[in-house]
Design a protein around this motif. Structure first.
Motif, PDB file in Angstrom:
ATOM      1  N   ASP A  33      50.440  68.751  44.179  1.00 32.42           N
ATOM      2  CA  ASP A  33      49.705  67.561  43.742  1.00 32.42           C
ATOM      3  C   ASP A  33      50.696  66.490  43.299  1.00 32.42           C
ATOM      4  OD1 ASP A  33      47.273  68.657  44.231  1.00 32.42           O
ATOM      5  OD2 ASP A  33      46.991  69.415  42.182  1.00 32.42           O
ATOM      6  N   THR A  34      50.528  65.303  43.798  1.00 37.39           N
ATOM      7  CA  THR A  34      51.372  64.186  43.403  1.00 37.39           C
ATOM      8  C   THR A  34      50.477  63.046  42.943  1.00 37.39           C
ATOM      9  OG1 THR A  34      51.416  63.299  45.651  1.00 37.39           O
ATOM     10  CG2 THR A  34      53.188  64.808  45.029  1.00 37.39           C
ATOM     11  N   THR A  35      51.023  62.199  42.108  1.00 41.91           N
ATOM     12  CA  THR A  35      50.281  61.062  41.593  1.00 41.91           C
ATOM     13  C   THR A  35      51.001  59.785  41.958  1.00 41.91           C
ATOM     14  OG1 THR A  35      49.441  62.345  39.737  1.00 41.91           O
ATOM     15  CG2 THR A  35      49.355  59.949  39.540  1.00 41.91           C
ATOM     16  N   SER A  36      50.303  58.873  42.593  1.00 41.17           N
ATOM     17  CA  SER A  36      50.885  57.589  42.948  1.00 41.17           C
ATOM     18  C   SER A  36      50.143  56.494  42.208  1.00 41.17           C
ATOM     19  CB  SER A  36      50.799  57.353  44.462  1.00 41.17           C
ATOM     20  OG  SER A  36      49.454  57.360  44.881  1.00 41.17           O
ATOM     21  N   LEU A  37      50.816  55.364  42.023  1.00 42.92           N
ATOM     22  CA  LEU A  37      50.216  54.233  41.344  1.00 42.92           C
ATOM     23  C   LEU A  37      49.771  53.193  42.344  1.00 42.92           C
ATOM     24  CD1 LEU A  37      52.596  53.736  38.280  1.00 42.92           C
ATOM     25  CD2 LEU A  37      50.344  54.811  38.313  1.00 42.92           C
ATOM     26  N   LEU A  38      48.534  52.750  42.185  1.00 40.84           N
ATOM     27  CA  LEU A  38      47.980  51.721  43.047  1.00 40.84           C
ATOM     28  C   LEU A  38      47.814  50.452  42.229  1.00 40.84           C
ATOM     29  CD1 LEU A  38      46.668  50.940  45.779  1.00 40.84           C
ATOM     30  CD2 LEU A  38      44.490  51.716  44.835  1.00 40.84           C
ATOM     31  N   ASN A  39      48.555  49.399  42.583  1.00 40.89           N
ATOM     32  CA  ASN A  39      48.468  48.137  41.856  1.00 40.89           C
ATOM     33  C   ASN A  39      47.305  47.307  42.381  1.00 40.89           C
ATOM     34  OD1 ASN A  39      50.765  48.692  40.306  1.00 40.89           O
ATOM     35  ND2 ASN A  39      52.123  47.903  41.890  1.00 40.89           N
ATOM     36  N   VAL A  40      46.422  46.893  41.480  1.00 40.25           N
ATOM     37  CA  VAL A  40      45.267  46.093  41.854  1.00 40.25           C
ATOM     38  C   VAL A  40      45.266  44.818  41.010  1.00 40.25           C
ATOM     39  CG1 VAL A  40      42.766  45.995  42.050  1.00 40.25           C
ATOM     40  CG2 VAL A  40      43.955  48.155  42.432  1.00 40.25           C
ATOM     41  N   ASP A  41      45.160  43.680  41.657  1.00 37.89           N
ATOM     42  CA  ASP A  41      45.064  42.406  40.957  1.00 37.89           C
ATOM     43  C   ASP A  41      43.594  42.055  40.728  1.00 37.89           C
ATOM     44  OD1 ASP A  41      47.766  41.982  40.782  1.00 37.89           O
ATOM     45  OD2 ASP A  41      47.893  40.841  42.643  1.00 37.89           O
ATOM     46  N   PHE A  42      43.202  41.933  39.468  1.00 36.24           N
ATOM     47  CA  PHE A  42      41.858  41.500  39.128  1.00 36.24           C
ATOM     48  C   PHE A  42      41.920  40.059  38.656  1.00 36.24           C
ATOM     49  CE2 PHE A  42      41.548  46.142  38.533  1.00 36.24           C
ATOM     50  CZ  PHE A  42      40.470  46.397  39.364  1.00 36.24           C
ATOM     51  N   GLU A  43      41.030  39.242  39.168  1.00 42.33           N
ATOM     52  CA  GLU A  43      41.010  37.822  38.844  1.00 42.33           C
ATOM     53  C   GLU A  43      39.667  37.456  38.202  1.00 42.33           C
ATOM     54  OE1 GLU A  43      43.706  35.845  42.302  1.00 42.33           O
ATOM     55  OE2 GLU A  43      41.792  36.701  42.940  1.00 42.33           O
ATOM     56  N   TRP A  44      39.749  36.608  37.173  1.00 42.71           N
ATOM     57  CA  TRP A  44      38.557  36.164  36.449  1.00 42.71           C
ATOM     58  C   TRP A  44      38.177  34.757  36.891  1.00 42.71           C
ATOM     59  CZ3 TRP A  44      41.537  39.958  34.898  1.00 42.71           C
ATOM     60  CH2 TRP A  44      40.989  41.003  34.146  1.00 42.71           C
ATOM     61  N   PHE A  45      36.901  34.577  37.156  1.00 39.36           N
ATOM     62  CA  PHE A  45      36.407  33.275  37.597  1.00 39.36           C
ATOM     63  C   PHE A  45      35.149  32.909  36.818  1.00 39.36           C
ATOM     64  CE2 PHE A  45      38.628  35.018  41.286  1.00 39.36           C
ATOM     65  CZ  PHE A  45      39.412  33.948  41.688  1.00 39.36           C
ATOM     66  N   ASP A  46      34.867  31.616  36.766  1.00 39.84           N
ATOM     67  CA  ASP A  46      33.550  31.181  36.323  1.00 39.84           C
ATOM     68  C   ASP A  46      32.526  31.614  37.375  1.00 39.84           C
ATOM     69  OD1 ASP A  46      34.452  29.662  34.031  1.00 39.84           O
ATOM     70  OD2 ASP A  46      35.203  28.179  35.443  1.00 39.84           O
ATOM     71  N   PRO A  47      31.298  31.880  36.977  1.00 41.65           N
ATOM     72  CA  PRO A  47      30.244  32.145  37.970  1.00 41.65           C
ATOM     73  C   PRO A  47      30.145  30.997  38.968  1.00 41.65           C
ATOM     74  CG  PRO A  47      29.470  32.687  35.772  1.00 41.65           C
ATOM     75  CD  PRO A  47      30.785  31.988  35.591  1.00 41.65           C
ATOM     76  N   GLN A  48      30.088  31.336  40.244  1.00 41.56           N
ATOM     77  CA  GLN A  48      30.074  30.343  41.318  1.00 41.56           C
ATOM     78  C   GLN A  48      28.680  30.255  41.942  1.00 41.56           C
ATOM     79  OE1 GLN A  48      32.944  28.524  42.016  1.00 41.56           O
ATOM     80  NE2 GLN A  48      33.734  29.633  40.229  1.00 41.56           N
ATOM     81  N   PRO A  49      27.927  29.181  41.690  1.00 38.41           N
ATOM     82  CA  PRO A  49      26.563  29.069  42.229  1.00 38.41           C
ATOM     83  C   PRO A  49      26.503  29.163  43.747  1.00 38.41           C
ATOM     84  CG  PRO A  49      26.922  27.427  40.510  1.00 38.41           C
ATOM     85  CD  PRO A  49      28.257  28.058  40.787  1.00 38.41           C
ATOM     86  N   THR A  50      27.562  28.755  44.438  1.00 40.86           N
ATOM     87  CA  THR A  50      27.522  28.741  45.903  1.00 40.86           C
ATOM     88  C   THR A  50      27.830  30.093  46.531  1.00 40.86           C
ATOM     89  OG1 THR A  50      29.833  28.022  45.971  1.00 40.86           O
ATOM     90  CG2 THR A  50      28.129  26.300  46.010  1.00 40.86           C
ATOM     91  N   THR A  51      28.435  31.013  45.770  1.00 39.17           N
ATOM     92  CA  THR A  51      28.870  32.270  46.384  1.00 39.17           C
ATOM     93  C   THR A  51      28.414  33.533  45.662  1.00 39.17           C
ATOM     94  OG1 THR A  51      30.975  32.216  45.167  1.00 39.17           O
ATOM     95  CG2 THR A  51      30.938  31.181  47.352  1.00 39.17           C
ATOM     96  N   ASP A  52      28.009  33.444  44.398  1.00 33.95           N
ATOM     97  CA  ASP A  52      27.824  34.652  43.592  1.00 33.95           C
ATOM     98  C   ASP A  52      26.386  35.136  43.462  1.00 33.95           C
ATOM     99  OD1 ASP A  52      30.524  34.749  43.173  1.00 33.95           O
ATOM    100  OD2 ASP A  52      30.476  33.948  41.133  1.00 33.95           O
ATOM    101  N   PHE A  53      25.431  34.438  44.055  1.00 35.81           N
ATOM    102  CA  PHE A  53      24.025  34.792  43.832  1.00 35.81           C
ATOM    103  C   PHE A  53      23.742  36.252  44.198  1.00 35.81           C
ATOM    104  CE2 PHE A  53      19.642  35.334  45.183  1.00 35.81           C
ATOM    105  CZ  PHE A  53      18.932  34.797  44.118  1.00 35.81           C
ATOM    106  N   HIS A  54      24.080  36.652  45.413  1.00 35.31           N
ATOM    107  CA  HIS A  54      23.724  38.002  45.873  1.00 35.31           C
ATOM    108  C   HIS A  54      24.522  39.077  45.133  1.00 35.31           C
ATOM    109  CE1 HIS A  54      21.048  36.551  48.974  1.00 35.31           C
ATOM    110  NE2 HIS A  54      21.989  35.721  49.389  1.00 35.31           N
ATOM    111  N   GLY A  55      25.805  38.798  44.845  1.00 36.97           N
ATOM    112  CA  GLY A  55      26.612  39.767  44.134  1.00 36.97           C
ATOM    113  C   GLY A  55      26.122  39.990  42.712  1.00 36.97           C
TER     114      GLY A  55
END
Length: 297
Positions: A33-55
């Motif tokens: 068993d080996t453990t690797s690190l996965l780097n993930v960039d999380f970004e914070w945004f204001d709610p976007q009326p044009t794109t975020d409705f369904h999400g």
């Protein structure tokens, strides 16, 4: 309303970013068993009326679990998107992608005549009608009350790291402060958080098993332990003036998904949860969440 993540001056970044190392287990050819690190960039945004409705609507559906069909989630999503400078979404693939998490607050008094807020208020009153421990909440939600209750709505994908939570709560604190300075209706007397818990129950699958079962000790009482879908809720509950769990309305009804039925049959009972915090204690509650989870400002 004041500036924030999409601020108008040079000092206000268009977005905030956090890099989180996620552990990933893998096996080599030698079965080590080996453990690797996965780097993930999380970004914070204001709610976007044009794109975020369904999400956002999808995350709200997840938050309210099987009872989501009792509410007009489209109207609720529109209320969230109508205040784009208040609240945050977390994304991994840029501003135009779907949110993986969100947190916002709605003024229940200001929106009391909206159909979806009436649905939510009636629902919450019905769920707490027989719970004396949250009588104060029923008083705050009564038609005669002038209390300014901020409804905290937050949800995220199951595999999202908890480190993303403190920044979202920190941002909402700043945004509320800026909004109050601008004389907007966000000076809350109380905050109400809707969330979820679960308890372990006797499995229906075990009951159908022909193998002999262990007998409980006579006269011994087994305490029911509550588990939290969101680990920060345990901290917030300690800061609360009232809290309770409640059963969902739609559990067991025809039309409930196979996945939900299987969840119960395997011995897990999901419930809704309410956490009521006084407005003057909310900042301290956010600080306690940060100390418990870490994850930046």
């Amino acid at each position: 309303m004041g500036k924030r993540k999409s601020g108008a001056d040079d000092k206000a970044p268009t977005k905030d970013k956090m890099e989180i190392d996620s552990e990933e287990n893998s096996s080599s050819d030698d079965d080590d068993d080996t453990t690797s690190l996965l780097n993930v960039d999380f970004e914070w945004f204001d709610p976007q009326p044009t794109t975020d409705f369904h999400g956002l609507k999808m995350l709200l559906r997840q938050l309210f679990d099987v009872d989501n069909q009792l509410f007009d989630l489209s109207e609720l999503t529109e209320l969230i998107l109508a205040q784009p400078l208040l609240g945050s979404t977390v994304k991994c693939e840029g501003e135009e992608s779907d949110p993986y998490a969100f947190l916002t607050v709605l003024n229940m008094h200001q929106h009391r005549e909206k159909a979806v807020m009436k649905q939510l208020t009636e629902y919450l009153l019905s769920k707490t009608s027989n719970q004396e421990s949250v009588r104060v909440l029923r008083e705050l939600l009564s038609p005669a009350s002038k209390a300014q209750v901020g409804l905290i709505l937050t949800e995220r994908f199951i595999n999202m790291p908890s480190e993303i939570v403190p920044p979202m709560y920190g941002m909402i604190l700043e945004e509320i402060s800026w909004a109050v300075q601008d004389k907007e209706p966000y000076e809350f007397t109380h905050y109400l958080i809707i969330s979820k818990t679960y308890t372990e129950v006797a499995s229906k699958l075990d009951a159908e098993d022909d193998r002999p079962q262990k007998k409980k000790k006579s006269g011994s009482a087994q305490a029911t332990e509550t588990f939290y879908f969101h680990p920060e809720d345990e901290v917030l509950q300690r800061q609360a003036i009232a809290h309770c769990s409640y059963d969902y309305t739609k559990v067991g009804e025809e039309g409930t998904s196979d996945a939900k039925r299987a969840f119960q049959e395997l011995g897990v009972r999901p419930q809704g949860q309410l956490i009521l915090i006084e407005g003057k204690k909310f900042e301290g509650s956010v600080k306690a969440v940060k100390e418990y989870l870490g994850g930046g400002s």
